[in-house]
Design a protein around this motif. Structure first.
Motif, PDB file in Angstrom:
ATOM      1  N   SER A 191       8.495  23.789  44.389  1.00 16.08           N
ATOM      2  CA  SER A 191       8.376  23.295  45.760  1.00 16.08           C
ATOM      3  C   SER A 191       8.357  21.779  45.866  1.00 16.08           C
ATOM      4  CB  SER A 191       7.089  23.847  46.404  1.00 16.08           C
ATOM      5  OG  SER A 191       7.081  25.261  46.403  1.00 16.08           O
TER       6      SER A 191
ATOM      7  N   LEU B  54      11.149  20.072  48.038  1.00 16.38           N
ATOM      8  CA  LEU B  54      10.997  20.365  49.461  1.00 16.38           C
ATOM      9  C   LEU B  54       9.769  19.664  50.035  1.00 16.38           C
ATOM     10  CD1 LEU B  54      12.099  21.835  51.900  1.00 16.38           C
ATOM     11  CD2 LEU B  54      10.795  23.865  51.215  1.00 16.38           C
ATOM     12  N   MET B  55       8.687  19.574  49.258  1.00  8.46           N
ATOM     13  CA  MET B  55       7.517  18.806  49.704  1.00  8.46           C
ATOM     14  C   MET B  55       7.902  17.359  49.979  1.00  8.46           C
ATOM     15  SD  MET B  55       4.358  19.870  47.240  1.00  8.46           S
ATOM     16  CE  MET B  55       3.978  21.557  46.850  1.00  8.46           C
TER      17      MET B  55
ATOM     18  N   LEU C  35       3.466  25.111  41.867  1.00  2.66           N
ATOM     19  CA  LEU C  35       4.036  24.151  42.808  1.00  2.66           C
ATOM     20  C   LEU C  35       5.356  23.554  42.335  1.00  2.66           C
ATOM     21  CD1 LEU C  35       0.805  22.182  43.801  1.00  2.66           C
ATOM     22  CD2 LEU C  35       1.829  24.140  44.968  1.00  2.66           C
TER      23      LEU C  35
ATOM     24  N   GLN D  66       7.901  30.248  48.123  1.00  5.06           N
ATOM     25  CA  GLN D  66       8.574  29.215  48.913  1.00  5.06           C
ATOM     26  C   GLN D  66       9.776  29.797  49.645  1.00  5.06           C
ATOM     27  OE1 GLN D  66       9.882  25.360  47.079  1.00  5.06           O
ATOM     28  NE2 GLN D  66      11.845  25.966  48.001  1.00  5.06           N
TER      29      GLN D  66
ATOM     30  N   GLY E 155       5.867  30.932  42.445  1.00  3.94           N
ATOM     31  CA  GLY E 155       5.950  29.846  43.413  1.00  3.94           C
ATOM     32  C   GLY E 155       7.299  29.781  44.099  1.00  3.94           C
TER      33      GLY E 155
ATOM     34  N   GLY F  78       7.949  29.231  52.768  1.00  2.00           N
ATOM     35  CA  GLY F  78       7.896  27.770  52.759  1.00  2.00           C
ATOM     36  C   GLY F  78       6.954  27.234  51.684  1.00  2.00           C
ATOM     37  N   TRP F  79       6.957  25.903  51.504  1.00  2.00           N
ATOM     38  CA  TRP F  79       6.213  25.294  50.392  1.00  2.00           C
ATOM     39  C   TRP F  79       4.694  25.354  50.565  1.00  2.00           C
ATOM     40  CZ3 TRP F  79       2.869  21.284  51.266  1.00  2.00           C
ATOM     41  CH2 TRP F  79       3.051  20.503  52.419  1.00  2.00           C
ATOM     42  N   ARG F  80       4.209  25.621  51.773  1.00  3.37           N
ATOM     43  CA  ARG F  80       2.757  25.705  51.961  1.00  3.37           C
ATOM     44  C   ARG F  80       2.185  27.041  51.464  1.00  3.37           C
ATOM     45  NH1 ARG F  80       1.452  21.391  55.379  1.00  3.37           N
ATOM     46  NH2 ARG F  80       3.265  20.557  56.494  1.00  3.37           N
TER      47      ARG F  80
END
Length: 406
Positions: A29, A32-33, A26, A155, A151, A159-161
Motif C-alpha cells: 500500500s 497508494l499511500m 503495509l 487494499q 495487505g 483501499g489502503w486504510r
C-alpha cells in the motif's frame, strides 16, 4: 517435557509476530499511500524506518519495566497504545498524522514482542524453552510470509486504510486473548525494583556477559539478514524474474514451510547435540545459502529459490536456539535480557537492510553478500562447547511452580 497448551502458544506467537505483521502488511500500500497523502516515495520510507527506530528503542524500556510491575499490565497497556496508533493510521489525512500513528504502533508492538519472549522464559528454560521458542517462531513465520499477500488483497478490496483497520481488530483480539489465556507470568515476589542507575548497570552486565552476548549477536546477525531478505528479495523477483505482486506474495508464503521444518528440527537437535552446535550449523547453512545465491545470479529461478531455502532453513535453526541460549541464564531479569536482545536484533536489521539497499552491486548480488555475511557473523559469534540437555541450574528466585496459569 511439559506439553504447551495450544492457545497459550498461539497467543505468545501472535504477540511476537505483531511487529512484523504491522510492517509487512503495509508494503503493497505504500505507493497508494504516497499518492493519497501527497507525499513522495522517499518520504514514505519513513513509514518503515520510523517504526523500526521506535520499536528498537522502546524495547529497552518495556522489558525492565515489566520486570518491575509484571508482564500483564505492560502487555495490555502496550496493546492499547498499538490500537490507538493503528486507528490514527486508518484516519490519517497527512503524513505527520500517519507517522504519529506508526510511532505509537511501534511502542505497542515493542511491548508485545519483548514480553512474548519474557513470558516464555518465565515458565521454561533449557530444551523446553528452545522447543517453545521454536514453535513460536513457526507461527511467527506466517507473518512475513503471508502479510504482504493479505495487505495486497485488503487494499484491492477496500483501499489502503483497510490494513490499519485489521490491525485495530488484531490488537483488540490479542488483548482479550492475553488477558484470558496467559495472564500474569511473573509472580510479585520475583519482580525487580530497579532505579535508573541499577537498570543501566543491568544492561552493562548483560553486554559484558558472553553467555548472553554471543548467542544474542548470532541471533541478531541472522535475523538482520532475514529482514534484508524480505526487504530486497521482492525487487529481485519483480525485476529479474518478472513476478507480479501476487506471485511475490505467494513466494514468501511458501517460505513458511521451510521455516516450519527448521523450527521443528531445532529443539530436537539441540537436545541431542547441544544448542551451540545447532547454532553453528544453522549459521553455516545460512552463509552457504548466501554464497549459493551469488551463483544463482547467473542461473534460473530454481537456483534462487533453492539458495533462499538453504538460508531460511539455517535461519530457522539459529533463531529459536540462539534466543533460548541467550535468555536461559537470566531468569530473574528475563524482561531486561529480552529487551536488549530485541534491541540488538532491530539495530542489526536496520544496518543490514540499509546495506542490502545501498551496496553498489546488482540487487541479487547485494542481497547474497548480506545473507552470507549475516550467516558468517552468526557463526563467528556462536558460543563454543555443548550445552547440557538437562535443565540448567536455576538462578536464585527463579520460578519453580507449575508452568501454566490455572
Amino acid at each position: 517435557m511439559t506439553a504447551v497448551p495450544r492457545p497459550w502458544l498461539l497467543t505468545l506467537a501472535a504477540l511476537a509476530a505483531l511487529a512484523t505483521l504491522s510492517t509487512n502488511i503495509l508494503m503493497p500500500s505504500l505507493p497508494l499511500m504516497a499518492q493519497t497523502l501527497g507525499s513522495g516515495e522517499a518520504e514514505m520510507a519513513a513509514v518503515l524506518s520510523l517504526f523500526l527506530a521506535v520499536f528498537a528503542a522502546a524495547q529497552l524500556v518495556v522489558g525492565p519495566w515489566s520486570d518491575r510491575i509484571g508482564r500483564k499490565p505492560v502487555v495490555l497497556g502496550g496493546l492499547a497504545v498499538f490500537i490507538v496508533g493503528s486507528a490514527l493510521g486508518a484516519l490519517a489525512v497527512d503524513l505527520p498524522l500517519l507517522l504519529t500513528g506508526r510511532a505509537l504502533q511501534a511502542m505497542g508492538a515493542a511491548a508485545a514482542s519483548v514480553l512474548a519472549r519474557a513470558a516464555a522464559r518465565d515458565r521454561f528454560d533449557g530444551p523446553q524453552l528452545a522447543a517453545l521458542l521454536g514453535r513460536i517462531m513457526v507461527v511467527m513465520a506466517a507473518a512475513p510470509g503471508f502479510s504482504p499477500l493479505l495487505g495486497g488483497l485488503l487494499q484491492a478490496a477496500w483501499g489502503w486504510r483497510a490494513p490499519f483497520v485489521l490491525l485495530v481488530l488484531a490488537g483488540l483480539a490479542l488483548a482479550a486473548a492475553y488477558a484470558r489465556i496467559v495472564g500474569e507470568t511473573l509472580p510479585a515476589e520475583l519482580r525487580r525494583q530497579q532505579p535508573a542507575v541499577a537498570l543501566a548497570r543491568g544492561y552493562a552486565v548483560l553486554l559484558g556477559d558472553s553467555r548472553f552476548m554471543r548467542p544474542a549477536l548470532a541471533t541478531a546477525a541472522i535475523l538482520g539478514a532475514l529482514f534484508a531478505f524480505f526487504g530486497t528479495a521482492p525487487l529481485v523477483l519483480v525485476r529479474q524474474y518478472g513476478f507480479s505482486a501476487l506471485q511475490v506474495g505467494l513466494f514468501f508464503a511458501t517460505s513458511v514451510f521451510v521455516v516450519f521444518a527448521a523450527g521443528r528440527a531445532a529443539p530436537r537437535w539441540s537436545a541431542r547435540r547441544g544448542g551451540p552446535m545447532v547454532l553453528r550449523l544453522g549459521a553455516g547453512l545460512a552463509a552457504c545459502g548466501g554464497l549459493a545465491m551469488l551463483a544463482a545470479g547467473t542461473l534460473d529461478l530454481a537456483g534462487f529459490a533453492a539458495a533462499s531455502c538453504v538460508f531460511l532453513f539455517g535461519m530457522g535453526l539459529v533463531s529459536p536456539t540462539g534466543t533460548a541460549l541467550a535468555l536461559t541464564p537470566f531468569a530473574t531479569q528475563a524482561g531486561q535480557a529480552s529487551a536488549l536482545l530485541g534491541f540488538l536484533q532491530m539495530a542489526v536489521a536496520a544496518a543490514l537492510t540499509t546495506t542490502a539497499a545501498t551496496l553498489p552491486a546488482a540487487r541479487m548480488d547485494a542481497l547474497a553478500l548480506v545473507l552470507a555475511g549475516g550467516g558468517l557473523l552468526a557463526w563467528l559469534a556462536s558460543p563454543s562447547g555443548r550445552s547440557p540437555s538437562a535443565r540448567p541450574e536455576k538462578e536464585k528466585g527463579a520460578p519453580q511452580g507449575p508452568p501454566f496459569r490455572d
